[in-house]
Motif scaffolding. Structure first.
Motif, PDB file in Angstrom:
ATOM      1  N   LYS A  46       0.709  -1.395   0.243  1.00  0.00           N
ATOM      2  CA  LYS A  46       0.312   0.096  -0.394  1.00  0.00           C
ATOM      3  C   LYS A  46       0.791   0.867  -0.068  1.00  0.00           C
ATOM      4  CE  LYS A  46      -3.912  -1.513  -0.495  1.00  0.00           C
ATOM      5  NZ  LYS A  46      -4.912  -1.470  -1.763  1.00  0.00           N
ATOM      6  N   ASN A  74      -2.075  -5.920  -6.514  1.00  0.00           N
ATOM      7  CA  ASN A  74      -3.198  -5.382  -5.715  1.00  0.00           C
ATOM      8  C   ASN A  74      -3.825  -3.605  -6.586  1.00  0.00           C
ATOM      9  OD1 ASN A  74      -4.299  -3.368  -3.731  1.00  0.00           O
ATOM     10  ND2 ASN A  74      -4.847  -5.540  -3.223  1.00  0.00           N
ATOM     11  N   ASP A  75      -4.458  -3.562  -7.289  1.00  0.00           N
ATOM     12  CA  ASP A  75      -4.679  -2.229  -7.868  1.00  0.00           C
ATOM     13  C   ASP A  75      -3.744  -1.932  -8.707  1.00  0.00           C
ATOM     14  OD1 ASP A  75      -5.563   0.222  -7.335  1.00  0.00           O
ATOM     15  OD2 ASP A  75      -4.613   0.553  -5.402  1.00  0.00           O
ATOM     16  N   GLY A  91      -9.848  -3.399  -5.864  1.00  0.00           N
ATOM     17  CA  GLY A  91     -11.194  -3.124  -4.722  1.00  0.00           C
ATOM     18  C   GLY A  91     -12.242  -2.269  -5.512  1.00  0.00           C
ATOM     19  N   ASP A  94     -10.977   1.050  -6.373  1.00  0.00           N
ATOM     20  CA  ASP A  94      -9.210   1.108  -7.313  1.00  0.00           C
ATOM     21  C   ASP A  94     -10.095   1.468  -8.897  1.00  0.00           C
ATOM     22  OD1 ASP A  94      -8.556   0.420  -5.494  1.00  0.00           O
ATOM     23  OD2 ASP A  94      -8.049  -1.665  -5.479  1.00  0.00           O
TER      24      ASP A  94
END
Ligand code: 3NM
Ligand code: MG
Length: 516
Positions: A46, A74-75, A91, A94
């Motif tokens: 993150k 992720n993302d 997510g 996103d």
């Protein structure tokens, strides 16, 4: 090339924050997890800068490729493109799914986080390869989660996806570990659609031995839970009351013949009475409230009663230790949520216990069972006696809770209601003296534990047998000429529990004629 076939059984989501990774390198922990059998990896960072993220992703992709396991980012669609890995996980906040798909192409694996039915259906409609459904349980790994949905929420989503005809793959995430993974998979499954796997962070990343942790989790994901073994075996089709009642003598006899252990974690007021009831119905009682003993006691072929007498932190820790041990051993647990709605602490404790293990039987009075179900609308009417439900409503509450928990639920009262989520029955037996003696409700839990401890053909039938044995004994005792009130009732009640068992063992089932 085409889309690679993906095995979603055990999905590792990484976390490089200190409390989880410690001094170890991300690469080494991920590689150990791959050795243990992780089937899918997501790089979740993150805070890293883009250049650093790409470099970490390249390093991980080199490793995952050796194990023939897809790597998702992720993302960050840009990072996935830069690295050329297998896909992304996005997510709700996103990049949108259709843009991600356009950028990555049809062969990329794209997963979407969903915590509501709407989000799930939209993602399926938009062509997501899989959904990450959650948050199942609150987790220190991600504290800004929007919705804690529990297994009931996961099941609701799975059912709606199946109803809409999507075959999108699914995993769930949030607070999943070795002790709850099998129960979560079991309780989350809709009859039409189950989960394809689970996603975890800390259960593997924070483990001192990530390889062993992954191996154990994978084994648990791939095998049915121990408690499922005898949940519903032969006889489960029996749906009419007379046939279920007719099984009662065989249940009573099985207890008599096997003398199962009834392990009670119960309050001081009822310990002596509960032990005597256990002995009278033919079980072997132990009153052991300290959770550290449960891993040994659960091996003795008995059942556990958690009678929620104390809700202080020590008491709760004891319950959770014992619950975990009995679940792992596949031995039944009877939960009595004493005073569930009385205080906010008790309501919280109920939630914690429900989220921490599988409870084969939940037994309580109307208020307790409604609290466990979360029947809050009704609860607001408080102690007002007019808030008592009618028979049809009680039956609905009991059935709803049993269906949600996939277990057997008993609501005691003048009429008792019993359900396994599919079959719901009322039992009219009993006597008012049961309400005038302390601990009779608690000791019914003990009697039920004895009945469900030996492998029985039908768990619902075993519970009904225990109720009938208990309440018919009370009727017979109350009618004895030597019984003049609650005081003389107690010893007579123990006598009759014992006499019914002895008669049944000798082939005399005449007591059952009183069943109603
Ligand atoms: N996503 P652990 S919960 C990364 O609900 C993540 O979408 C969540 O960590 C979601 O396995 C979560 O350690 C963290 O509980 C899961
Ligand atoms: Mg995100």
């Amino acid at each position: 090339m085409g889309k690679p076939a993906v095995d979603y059984s055990l999905y590792l989501v990484t976390d490089s924050t200190r409390p989880i990774l410690g001094d170890r390198s991300l690469e080494s922990v991920v590689e150990q997890a791959l050795r243990g059998g992780v089937t899918l990896v997501q790089l979740r960072e993150k805070t890293a800068d883009t250049a650093e993220l790409i470099s970490v992703a390249r390093g991980l992709h080199a490793i995952t490729r050796r194990y023939n396991v897809p790597l998702l980012i992720n993302d960050r669609v840009d990072v996935a493109l830069a690295v050329g890995c297998e896909g992304v996980h996005i997510g709700q906040d996103d990049m949108d799914l259709s843009t991600a798909r356009k950028l990555l192409g049809p062969d990329a694996i794209i997963g979407v986080t969903a915590s509501t039915v709407d989000e799930a259906l939209r993602a399926c409609e938009g062509g997501a390869d899989y959904l990450g459904i959650g948050t199942v349980y609150a987790t220190p790994t991600k504290t800004n989660t929007k919705n804690i949905i529990g297994t009931a929420g996961v099941r609701d989503i799975l059912g709606k996806i199946a109803e809409a005809g999507y075959d999108t793959r699914t995993v769930c995430i949030g607070g999943i570990n070795e002790s709850n993974v099998q129960r979560i998979l079991f309780q989350s499954a809709d009859p039409r659609k189950g989960l394809d796997g689970v996603a975890v962070v800390s259960a593997i990343m924070a483990a001192s031995d990530p390889e062993a942790a992954a191996r154990k989790l994978l084994e648990l994901v791939k095998s049915p839970p121990a408690f499922q073994a005898d949940l519903r075996s032969a006889g489960s089709d029996i749906a009419d009351a007379p046939s279920l009642v007719a099984l009662a003598p065989s249940v009573v006899r099985r207890v008599h013949e096997t003398t199962p252990l009834s392990h009670n974690m119960t309050n001081l007021v009822v310990q002596n009475f509960a032990a005597n009831v256990a002995l009278a119905v033919g079980a072997s009682p132990i009153m052991a409230g300290y959770g550290e003993e449960a891993p040994d006691l659960c091996k003795l072929g008995g059942a556990l009663v958690i009678n929620m007498g104390s809700v202080d932190p020590a008491g709760l820790a004891n319950y959770l230790k014992a619950l975990r041990a009995y679940n792992l051993a596949g031995r039944p647990v009877v939960y009595d949520p004493v005073g569930a709605g009385a205080t906010s602490l008790r309501r919280e404790t109920v939630k914690t216990i429900l989220a921490s293990g599988y409870l084969d039987v939940i037994k309580g009075n109307e208020g307790e069972i409604r609290t466990v179900l979360g029947d809050s609308q009704e609860q607001q009417r408080g102690v007002d006696s007019s808030s008592t439900l009618n028979a049809a409503q009680k039956a609905r509450v009991v059935r709803a809770l049993a269906a949600r928990e996939k277990n057997v639920v008993v609501m005691t009262g003048r009429t008792d209601f019993v359900s396994d989520g599919a079959r719901t029955f009322a039992v009219e037996n009993g006597h008012e003296y049961l309400g005038l003696v302390t601990g009779t409700g608690c000791t019914l839990g003990t009697a039920i534990s004895a009945a469900v401890a030996p492998r029985q053909t039908d768990r619902l039938a075993a519970v009904i047998a225990a109720i009938l044995h208990f309440e018919i004994a009370a009727e017979v005792a109350a009618e004895r000429p030597d019984v003049r009130g609650p005081g003389t009732f107690v010893p007579a009640f123990l006598d009759e529990l014992y006499r019914i068992r002895q008669a049944t063992a000798a082939g005399d089932h005449s007591w059952l004629q009183r069943a109603k």
